[in-house]
Design an enzyme around this catalytic site. Structure first.
Site, mmCIF file in Angstrom:
data_model
loop_
_atom_site.group_PDB
_atom_site.id
_atom_site.type_symbol
_atom_site.label_atom_id
_atom_site.label_comp_id
_atom_site.label_asym_id
_atom_site.label_seq_id
_atom_site.Cartn_x
_atom_site.Cartn_y
_atom_site.Cartn_z
ATOM 1 N N ARG A 1 -15.243 -10.520 2.158
ATOM 2 C CA ARG A 1 -13.775 -10.423 2.244
ATOM 3 C C ARG A 1 -13.151 -11.056 1.003
ATOM 4 N NH1 ARG A 1 -10.994 -14.018 5.094
ATOM 5 N NH2 ARG A 1 -12.596 -14.114 6.704
ATOM 6 N N TYR B 1 7.088 5.342 -3.193
ATOM 7 C CA TYR B 1 6.104 5.940 -2.280
ATOM 8 C C TYR B 1 6.533 5.695 -0.819
ATOM 9 C CZ TYR B 1 1.691 6.726 0.096
ATOM 10 O OH TYR B 1 0.733 7.172 0.957
ATOM 11 N N ASP C 1 4.027 -0.010 -9.523
ATOM 12 C CA ASP C 1 2.974 0.831 -8.972
ATOM 13 C C ASP C 1 2.693 1.895 -10.042
ATOM 14 O OD1 ASP C 1 1.603 2.927 -7.721
ATOM 15 O OD2 ASP C 1 2.523 2.548 -5.776
ATOM 16 N N LYS D 1 -6.398 7.545 -5.782
ATOM 17 C CA LYS D 1 -5.891 8.679 -6.535
ATOM 18 C C LYS D 1 -6.675 8.867 -7.848
ATOM 19 C CE LYS D 1 -3.052 8.525 -3.048
ATOM 20 N NZ LYS D 1 -1.773 7.854 -3.082
HETATM 21 C C1 LIG Z 1 -1.064 6.988 -2.255
HETATM 22 C C2 LIG Z 1 -0.105 6.038 -2.849
HETATM 23 C C3 LIG Z 1 0.058 4.747 -2.337
HETATM 24 C C4 LIG Z 1 -0.662 4.258 -1.099
HETATM 25 O O1 LIG Z 1 -2.024 4.151 -1.323
HETATM 26 P P1 LIG Z 1 -3.137 4.286 -0.167
HETATM 27 O O2 LIG Z 1 -4.392 4.151 -0.925
HETATM 28 O O3 LIG Z 1 -2.940 5.628 0.475
HETATM 29 O O4 LIG Z 1 -2.890 3.181 0.801
HETATM 30 C C5 LIG Z 1 0.935 3.897 -2.975
HETATM 31 N N1 LIG Z 1 1.629 4.287 -4.060
HETATM 32 C C6 LIG Z 1 1.514 5.526 -4.578
HETATM 33 C C7 LIG Z 1 2.313 5.897 -5.776
HETATM 34 C C8 LIG Z 1 0.648 6.448 -4.000
HETATM 35 O O5 LIG Z 1 0.543 7.678 -4.513
#
Ligand SMILES: *Cc1c(COP(=O)(O)O)cnc(C)c1O
Length: 407
Positions: free
Chosen positions: A73, A126, A198, A223
């Site tokens: 963890r 998001y 982000d 992603k």
């Molecule tokens: C998919 C996404 C998230 C969330 O991520 P997860 O891995 O699905 O929890 C956050 N910010 C952006 C821009 C995303 O495309």
């Protein structure tokens, strides 16, 4: 015995990494962070929840436990390999890995903000982040003012005496507006606020926000970083003192990633700089062709001179993006029929994988946003979003053309 001693010298392997930062991006993507255990070329899947305690590890534990192999963890061989690679790609001092992008985002917000604190963000972040900010943070006395990410003055105007954090995204979803990160950094600096971004939509290949003045960079590694639609994961990198705090919160909140998912992430990241130019080139070419197609009302891609952030995009993310949006003539019903006519491009949420994925925000990512609000944000009837993959661009185009022809 050899494996054991190698793993014990983990700390020394880490410190070597700093000396290699002058290597270029593609080389760092392939090599940074890799743990050559037993002489392995790749970091092996090191599937252990816990590690034998030794004097070294007790010392690491006493020193705060960050990056010490004690319990998975806290960190694991595979998470350490990934986080070193992401830091090398983002030019970050330190980082932590998470079980999902949302685990990363929630740990940053709930970990660094307290009852009575305030942050400035934007309603077009998001969807999961928006839900966290509007439904969860207020329950803990953390309040968010929604400003406009594309209007830096609106962010500055929303700052209050108790504001601690400014939250932005490199590109907004799904209308692909570009955030002027450098201008946001100037505002954050002037008001002594943390600037959190982000950077999922461009990956560090397309934009490196730390160089533009951000304190913390978050990724959904689900992603582009992993790039193969096979894991869910997250990462937070940035200033060392902030990451040390986030590490403690991660231990308390528990959103740690599994070694096997980290292994897949590291494997994916090795080809990041090979994949990204193809995503971006294919998206720009499809955008160009869609823009000239009679059944398409509007095409949205920063490479097009018609895009409102065409010039800003050249400064912030000059290499482009693989994300693309367009409006099909005939509204949402036509857009859904178009999607169902596709044979190659897969109808699914998520993005950044080698395969092209398509969705209509009105019935997926933006389904809980009322239509007038969606329309005002540019998600008009007929709006379609594609994460353009690395297939041959002629096959992607042929699929789109035949699906439109059937309408
Ligand atoms: C998919 C996404 C998230 C969330 O991520 P997860 O891995 O699905 O929890 C956050 N910010 C952006 C821009 C995303 O495309």
């Amino acid at each position: 015995m050899l494996a054991h001693s190698k793993v014990q010298s983990f700390g020394a392997e880490r410190s070597l990494m700093g000396d290699k930062l002058e290597r270029r991006f593609a080389t760092r993507a392939v090599h940074s962070g890799t743990k050559h255990i037993q002489g392995a070329v790749n970091t092996p899947i090191f599937q252990s929840s816990t590690y034998r305690l030794s004097d070294d590890r007790y010392a690491g534990w006493a020193g705060g436990a960050q990056h010490t192999l004690i319990y998975s963890r806290l960190s694991s061989v595979n998470s350490e390999a990934c986080v070193e690679k992401i830091c090398a790609l983002e030019g970050a001092e330190d980082g932590e890995l998470f079980a999902s992008g949302m685990a990363a985002i929630s740990t940053v917000m709930l970990g660094l903000l307290s009852n009575g604190d305030h942050m400035v963000a934007s309603a077009d972040v998001y969807g999961g982040t928006y839900g966290l900010m509007t439904e969860e943070l207020p329950r803990f006395g953390i309040h968010v003012t929604m400003a406009n990410m594309q209007d830096t003055a609106s962010y500055e105007a929303a700052i209050q005496g108790n504001t601690k954090m400014i939250y932005i995204e490199t590109l907004s979803n799904p209308v692909l507006k570009v955030c002027d990160i450098a201008a946001m950094a100037a505002i954050a600096k002037r008001h002594h606020l943390l600037l959190v971004i982000d950077n999922t939509f461009t990956s560090p290949w397309g934009c490196q926000p730390i160089a533009l003045g951000c304190d913390i960079v978050i990724h959904s590694t689900t992603k582009y970083l992993s790039g193969h639609s096979d894991i869910v994961g997250g990462a937070v990198v940035g200033r060392k003192d902030l990451i040390a705090e986030i590490f403690t919160k991660k231990i308390h909140f528990g959103g740690a990633p599994d070694p096997h998912a980290c292994y897949l992430l590291e494997r994916g990241m090795r080809t990041l700089s090979a994949r990204m130019p193809i995503h971006c080139r294919n998206a720009a070419e499809i955008a160009r062709r869609l823009d000239a197609h009679p059944q398409i009302e509007k095409t949205i891609h920063p490479s097009l001179p018609s895009h409102p952030d065409h010039e800003l995009g050249k400064r912030i993310m000059p290499k482009g993006t693989g994300m693309l949006a367009f409006v099909v003539e005939g509204g949402d019903a036509a857009a859904v029929r178009f999607m169902r006519n596709l044979q190659l491009i897969f109808e699914a949420t998520s993005l950044g994988g080698v395969e092209s994925l398509i969705e209509c925000p009105f019935n997926s990512s933006h389904r809980f946003i009322p239509e007038p609000v969606r329309t005002a944000a540019g998600v008009v009837p007929g709006f379609v979003r594609i994460s353009v993959g690395i297939e041959d661009v002629e096959d992607i185009w042929h699929d789109i053309e035949q699906a439109l022809a059937q309408l």
